[in-house]
Motif scaffolding. Sequence first.
Motif, short mmCIF file in Angstrom:
data_model
loop_
_atom_site.label_atom_id
_atom_site.label_comp_id
_atom_site.label_asym_id
_atom_site.label_seq_id
_atom_site.Cartn_x
_atom_site.Cartn_y
_atom_site.Cartn_z
N GLY A 120 -40.83 55.53 -42.84
CA GLY A 120 -40.45 56.41 -41.74
C GLY A 120 -38.95 56.34 -41.53
N ALA A 121 -38.30 57.48 -41.43
CA ALA A 121 -36.84 57.51 -41.29
C ALA A 121 -36.37 56.76 -40.04
N ALA A 122 -37.21 56.69 -39.02
CA ALA A 122 -36.85 55.99 -37.79
C ALA A 122 -37.25 54.52 -37.81
N ASN A 123 -37.75 54.03 -38.93
CA ASN A 123 -38.12 52.61 -39.07
C ASN A 123 -36.86 51.83 -39.46
N THR A 124 -36.03 51.58 -38.48
CA THR A 124 -34.73 50.95 -38.73
C THR A 124 -34.82 49.63 -39.47
N PRO A 125 -35.75 48.72 -39.13
CA PRO A 125 -35.82 47.47 -39.90
C PRO A 125 -36.08 47.69 -41.39
N ALA A 126 -36.97 48.62 -41.73
CA ALA A 126 -37.26 48.88 -43.15
C ALA A 126 -36.07 49.56 -43.83
N VAL A 127 -35.49 50.55 -43.18
CA VAL A 127 -34.33 51.24 -43.75
C VAL A 127 -33.21 50.24 -44.03
N THR A 128 -32.94 49.37 -43.07
CA THR A 128 -31.89 48.35 -43.23
C THR A 128 -32.22 47.42 -44.39
N LEU A 129 -33.46 46.98 -44.50
CA LEU A 129 -33.86 46.09 -45.59
C LEU A 129 -33.63 46.74 -46.94
N TYR A 130 -34.11 47.96 -47.13
CA TYR A 130 -33.96 48.62 -48.42
C TYR A 130 -32.49 48.83 -48.77
N GLU A 131 -31.70 49.24 -47.82
CA GLU A 131 -30.28 49.44 -48.10
C GLU A 131 -29.60 48.11 -48.43
N ARG A 132 -29.95 47.05 -47.71
CA ARG A 132 -29.35 45.73 -47.95
C ARG A 132 -29.68 45.22 -49.35
N LEU A 133 -30.85 45.58 -49.87
CA LEU A 133 -31.26 45.09 -51.19
C LEU A 133 -30.92 46.07 -52.32
N GLY A 134 -30.02 46.99 -52.05
CA GLY A 134 -29.48 47.83 -53.12
C GLY A 134 -30.19 49.14 -53.38
N PHE A 135 -31.11 49.52 -52.52
CA PHE A 135 -31.75 50.83 -52.67
C PHE A 135 -30.79 51.90 -52.18
N VAL A 136 -30.83 53.04 -52.82
CA VAL A 136 -30.00 54.18 -52.44
C VAL A 136 -30.89 55.21 -51.75
N ARG A 137 -30.46 55.62 -50.58
CA ARG A 137 -31.27 56.58 -49.82
C ARG A 137 -31.14 57.97 -50.44
N GLY A 138 -32.29 58.59 -50.64
CA GLY A 138 -32.33 59.96 -51.13
C GLY A 138 -32.56 60.91 -49.98
N ALA A 139 -33.14 62.02 -50.30
CA ALA A 139 -33.39 63.04 -49.29
C ALA A 139 -34.51 62.62 -48.35
#
Length: 161
Positions: A120-139
Amino acid sequence: MPNPLVRPLDLTDDGTAAAVHRIGRAAYAVEAELIGFDGIPALGESLAQLRARPLRWLGAVSGDGAIAGFLAWEAAPEEAIALDRLCVDPAWFRRGIASLLLRHALTELFADRTVEVTTGAANTPAVTLYERLGFVRGADFSPVPGLTMASFTRAGSPRSP
């Protein structure tokens, strides 16, 4: 309390499957609140439906055998790894369980593979985790009205010849 150990989970074991089902429902209930959408499919999934999914399971298991969290994925031999779910028992929130599971998977299991995940785009903890571990956000995308999902991709490292 020491960190749980990461190990494969066998959902043919009734106790393991029941624990995974319970933890998943609890974790997705928290996500539903975060994103303002209670139609997350896993919230309505029965234990039998969960066990029937063609997923591989990795768990963070405490010294007393309790499952603190789990990661599940689908993989085709030549395709990207599709993370299906990453759930932490709310009793274990904010103790690095999701990071432990994801780091282990990325370095030990999927080092040379592309990994894809949505949340979920509003799931800030998950979004932060993925970005911190090198995932690149797509569309971002909206599979149903009222829900915006964020997509992430992490390229694997090529194997040495």
